[in-house]
Each structure stands twice: as C-alpha cells, then as structure tokens.
Design a protein around this motif. Structure first.
Motif, PDB file in Angstrom:
ATOM      1  N   GLY A  61       0.828  -1.013   0.052  1.00 23.39           N
ATOM      2  CA  GLY A  61       0.031  -0.207   0.231  1.00 23.39           C
ATOM      3  C   GLY A  61       0.936   1.156  -0.168  1.00 23.39           C
ATOM      4  N   LEU A  62       0.090   2.350   0.314  1.00 24.71           N
ATOM      5  CA  LEU A  62       1.030   3.810   0.084  1.00 24.71           C
ATOM      6  C   LEU A  62       2.012   4.027   1.436  1.00 24.71           C
ATOM      7  CD1 LEU A  62      -2.208   6.118  -0.485  1.00 24.71           C
ATOM      8  CD2 LEU A  62      -0.321   5.460  -1.939  1.00 24.71           C
ATOM      9  N   LEU A  63       1.701   2.947   2.326  1.00 25.07           N
ATOM     10  CA  LEU A  63       2.857   3.291   3.419  1.00 25.07           C
ATOM     11  C   LEU A  63       3.931   2.013   3.459  1.00 25.07           C
ATOM     12  CD1 LEU A  63       0.735   4.470   6.383  1.00 25.07           C
ATOM     13  CD2 LEU A  63       1.869   5.736   4.879  1.00 25.07           C
ATOM     14  N   SER A  64       3.690   1.128   2.552  1.00 25.83           N
ATOM     15  CA  SER A  64       4.500  -0.070   2.629  1.00 25.83           C
ATOM     16  C   SER A  64       5.825   0.166   2.466  1.00 25.83           C
ATOM     17  CB  SER A  64       3.904  -1.136   1.728  1.00 25.83           C
ATOM     18  OG  SER A  64       3.911  -0.782   0.470  1.00 25.83           O
ATOM     19  N   SER A  65       6.564   1.146   1.923  1.00 24.30           N
ATOM     20  CA  SER A  65       7.653   1.429   1.513  1.00 24.30           C
ATOM     21  C   SER A  65       8.438   2.193   2.367  1.00 24.30           C
ATOM     22  CB  SER A  65       7.905   1.841   0.114  1.00 24.30           C
ATOM     23  OG  SER A  65       7.343   3.295  -0.105  1.00 24.30           O
ATOM     24  N   VAL A  66       7.636   2.927   3.289  1.00 27.83           N
ATOM     25  CA  VAL A  66       8.149   3.885   4.445  1.00 27.83           C
ATOM     26  C   VAL A  66       9.365   3.305   5.382  1.00 27.83           C
ATOM     27  CG1 VAL A  66       7.643   5.439   6.402  1.00 27.83           C
ATOM     28  CG2 VAL A  66       6.109   5.341   4.526  1.00 27.83           C
ATOM     29  N   GLY A  67      10.358   3.903   5.317  1.00 29.67           N
ATOM     30  CA  GLY A  67      11.613   3.047   6.200  1.00 29.67           C
ATOM     31  C   GLY A  67      12.432   2.131   5.626  1.00 29.67           C
ATOM     32  N   ILE A  68      12.374   1.763   4.486  1.00 32.28           N
ATOM     33  CA  ILE A  68      13.226   0.627   3.942  1.00 32.28           C
ATOM     34  C   ILE A  68      14.643   1.390   3.692  1.00 32.28           C
ATOM     35  CG2 ILE A  68      13.591  -0.826   1.892  1.00 32.28           C
ATOM     36  CD1 ILE A  68      10.830  -1.005   1.625  1.00 32.28           C
ATOM     37  N   LEU A  69      15.497   0.490   4.201  1.00 29.96           N
ATOM     38  CA  LEU A  69      16.707   0.892   4.023  1.00 29.96           C
ATOM     39  C   LEU A  69      17.604   0.599   2.690  1.00 29.96           C
ATOM     40  CD1 LEU A  69      18.457  -0.597   7.262  1.00 29.96           C
ATOM     41  CD2 LEU A  69      17.599   1.831   7.031  1.00 29.96           C
ATOM     42  N   GLY A  70      18.257   1.468   2.070  1.00 31.04           N
ATOM     43  CA  GLY A  70      19.125   1.126   1.043  1.00 31.04           C
ATOM     44  C   GLY A  70      18.862   1.200  -0.280  1.00 31.04           C
ATOM     45  N   GLY A  71      17.420   1.285  -0.665  1.00 34.04           N
ATOM     46  CA  GLY A  71      17.168   1.520  -1.961  1.00 34.04           C
ATOM     47  C   GLY A  71      17.488   0.149  -2.818  1.00 34.04           C
ATOM     48  N   ASP A  72      18.393   0.324  -3.727  1.00 35.77           N
ATOM     49  CA  ASP A  72      18.690  -0.795  -4.584  1.00 35.77           C
ATOM     50  C   ASP A  72      19.625  -1.766  -3.842  1.00 35.77           C
ATOM     51  OD1 ASP A  72      16.986   0.536  -6.497  1.00 35.77           O
ATOM     52  OD2 ASP A  72      18.820   1.693  -7.413  1.00 35.77           O
ATOM     53  N   LEU A  73      20.255  -1.550  -2.753  1.00 34.00           N
ATOM     54  CA  LEU A  73      21.434  -2.765  -2.285  1.00 34.00           C
ATOM     55  C   LEU A  73      20.813  -3.972  -1.874  1.00 34.00           C
ATOM     56  CD1 LEU A  73      23.273   0.036  -0.011  1.00 34.00           C
ATOM     57  CD2 LEU A  73      24.170  -1.341  -2.231  1.00 34.00           C
ATOM     58  N   PRO A  74      21.355  -4.882  -1.665  1.00 36.32           N
ATOM     59  CA  PRO A  74      20.577  -6.139  -0.974  1.00 36.32           C
ATOM     60  C   PRO A  74      20.567  -5.584   0.383  1.00 36.32           C
ATOM     61  CG  PRO A  74      22.634  -6.566  -2.465  1.00 36.32           C
ATOM     62  CD  PRO A  74      22.426  -5.029  -2.394  1.00 36.32           C
ATOM     63  N   ALA A  75      19.486  -6.283   1.197  1.00 37.92           N
ATOM     64  CA  ALA A  75      18.964  -5.985   2.279  1.00 37.92           C
ATOM     65  C   ALA A  75      20.350  -5.950   3.468  1.00 37.92           C
ATOM     66  CB  ALA A  75      17.887  -6.762   2.857  1.00 37.92           C
ATOM     67  N   ASP A  76      20.893  -7.072   3.260  1.00 37.57           N
ATOM     68  CA  ASP A  76      21.919  -7.246   4.191  1.00 37.57           C
ATOM     69  C   ASP A  76      23.269  -6.246   4.158  1.00 37.57           C
ATOM     70  OD1 ASP A  76      22.886  -8.358   1.848  1.00 37.57           O
ATOM     71  OD2 ASP A  76      24.110 -10.143   2.649  1.00 37.57           O
ATOM     72  N   GLU A  77      23.392  -5.971   2.733  1.00 32.63           N
ATOM     73  CA  GLU A  77      24.580  -4.743   2.712  1.00 32.63           C
ATOM     74  C   GLU A  77      23.924  -3.567   3.209  1.00 32.63           C
ATOM     75  OE1 GLU A  77      25.986  -4.296  -1.270  1.00 32.63           O
ATOM     76  OE2 GLU A  77      26.028  -6.622  -1.603  1.00 32.63           O
ATOM     77  N   ALA A  78      22.720  -3.163   2.932  1.00 31.74           N
ATOM     78  CA  ALA A  78      22.284  -1.928   3.498  1.00 31.74           C
ATOM     79  C   ALA A  78      21.998  -1.791   4.901  1.00 31.74           C
ATOM     80  CB  ALA A  78      20.621  -1.722   2.997  1.00 31.74           C
ATOM     81  N   LEU A  79      21.884  -2.916   5.622  1.00 32.76           N
ATOM     82  CA  LEU A  79      21.753  -3.156   7.160  1.00 32.76           C
ATOM     83  C   LEU A  79      23.163  -2.681   7.551  1.00 32.76           C
ATOM     84  CD1 LEU A  79      19.934  -3.393   9.614  1.00 32.76           C
ATOM     85  CD2 LEU A  79      20.256  -5.897   9.441  1.00 32.76           C
ATOM     86  N   ALA A  80      24.069  -3.462   6.964  1.00 28.17           N
ATOM     87  CA  ALA A  80      25.496  -3.318   7.414  1.00 28.17           C
ATOM     88  C   ALA A  80      26.138  -1.760   7.106  1.00 28.17           C
ATOM     89  CB  ALA A  80      26.486  -4.290   6.634  1.00 28.17           C
ATOM     90  N   LEU A  81      25.780  -1.328   6.350  1.00 25.88           N
ATOM     91  CA  LEU A  81      26.072  -0.003   6.268  1.00 25.88           C
ATOM     92  C   LEU A  81      25.284   1.051   7.116  1.00 25.88           C
ATOM     93  CD1 LEU A  81      25.957   0.440   2.065  1.00 25.88           C
ATOM     94  CD2 LEU A  81      27.926   0.503   3.612  1.00 25.88           C
ATOM     95  N   TYR A  82      24.076   1.061   7.291  1.00 30.22           N
ATOM     96  CA  TYR A  82      23.297   1.718   8.305  1.00 30.22           C
ATOM     97  C   TYR A  82      23.735   1.336   9.688  1.00 30.22           C
ATOM     98  CZ  TYR A  82      19.949   3.970   5.238  1.00 30.22           C
ATOM     99  OH  TYR A  82      19.527   4.836   4.059  1.00 30.22           O
ATOM    100  N   ALA A  83      24.044   0.229  10.046  1.00 30.08           N
ATOM    101  CA  ALA A  83      24.466  -0.192  11.323  1.00 30.08           C
ATOM    102  C   ALA A  83      25.924   0.442  11.414  1.00 30.08           C
ATOM    103  CB  ALA A  83      24.802  -1.676  11.468  1.00 30.08           C
TER     104      ALA A  83
END
Length: 142
Positions: A61-83
C-alpha cells in the motif's frame, strides 16, 4: 452524532499511530520494516470517532515502503552500512541472526526507531494520500 473529521486531523492521527507503533514495535517487526517495508494503516469509523491502527502487513500500500533501508542495495548490505553509520555492532548476514542482533544491540535498535520516525516525517505526503483516499471512500459509501 459523528462530526466530520478533517483530512489534517486524520493525518495527525495516522502519524501519531505510526510513531506509537515504531516506539513499541518488537525488534523483529522493526527489522521487517527496515528490510522489506510493510507498514499498513487501517481506519475504523465507530460512528462518533475514527480509530486508526498501524500494523505490519503483507499487502503493498501507500505506506509499505516507508523506512526501507538502502534502496537498490541487497538488504544485508544496506543493514550493514546503516549499522556502521549508526555506530552499532556489525549485523550478521543470516536473517534469523539479524533479528537477535537487533534485539540485543540497543544502539542499533534505537537508531532503527529514529530512522523510521524520520522516515515518517519525510513521507508526510504518503500519510496525506492515505487519509484522503480513506475519506473519499468513506464519503462515497455514505
């Protein structure tokens, strides 16, 4: 009798409910939102008031993408960068271990909550769209 709620009032309720959800969500639910999104809003017209619920859903829905990390990066890479940016410990690559990591790393957990709270403020237009859509549907059903 029910008094008409304005769009601004409904947006305010949506944002408040989302902020409350973020502040009380279990670490595994925070991680789901950070990695895959999924916030969803439900509004219930009780006749004399409108109750707003924010939940983790599978529906896009409209709110489902709010807060997702990293955009085009794989989730584990994005999480590591943010951490790393948050000054938290390094998250494990395994999904299940990431849940335990977020639950045990207070810095990461607080930073994740702050990231999501900021994402709400940055995406107010999505909350306005949710409120407007619900009010249109409600008035069309009346």
């Amino acid at each position: 009798m029910f008094q008409t709620m304005t769009e601004d009032e409904l947006v305010e309720q949506l944002v408040r409910a989302t902020d409350d959800w973020i502040c009380t969500a279990a670490p595994e639910d925070l991680l789901k939102v950070l990695i895959g999104g999924g916030l969803d809003a439900s509004m219930v017209d009780l006749g004399d008031e409108i109750t707003v619920f924010i939940e983790l859903g599978d529906r896009r829905g409209l709110l489902s993408s709010v807060g997702i990390l990293g955009g085009d990066l794989p989730a584990d890479e994005a999480l590591a960068l943010y951490a790393q940016a948050w000054g938290a410990s390094e998250p494990p690559a395994d999904d299940r271990a990431q849940q335990a990591w977020l639950a045990s790393d207070g810095i990461a957990q607080e930073a994740a909550r702050q990231h999501l709270l900021a994402a709400v403020e940055e995406n107010i237009d999505l909350f306005v769209a949710v409120a407007a859509q619900w009010l249109r549907q409600r008035s069309g059903a009346a």
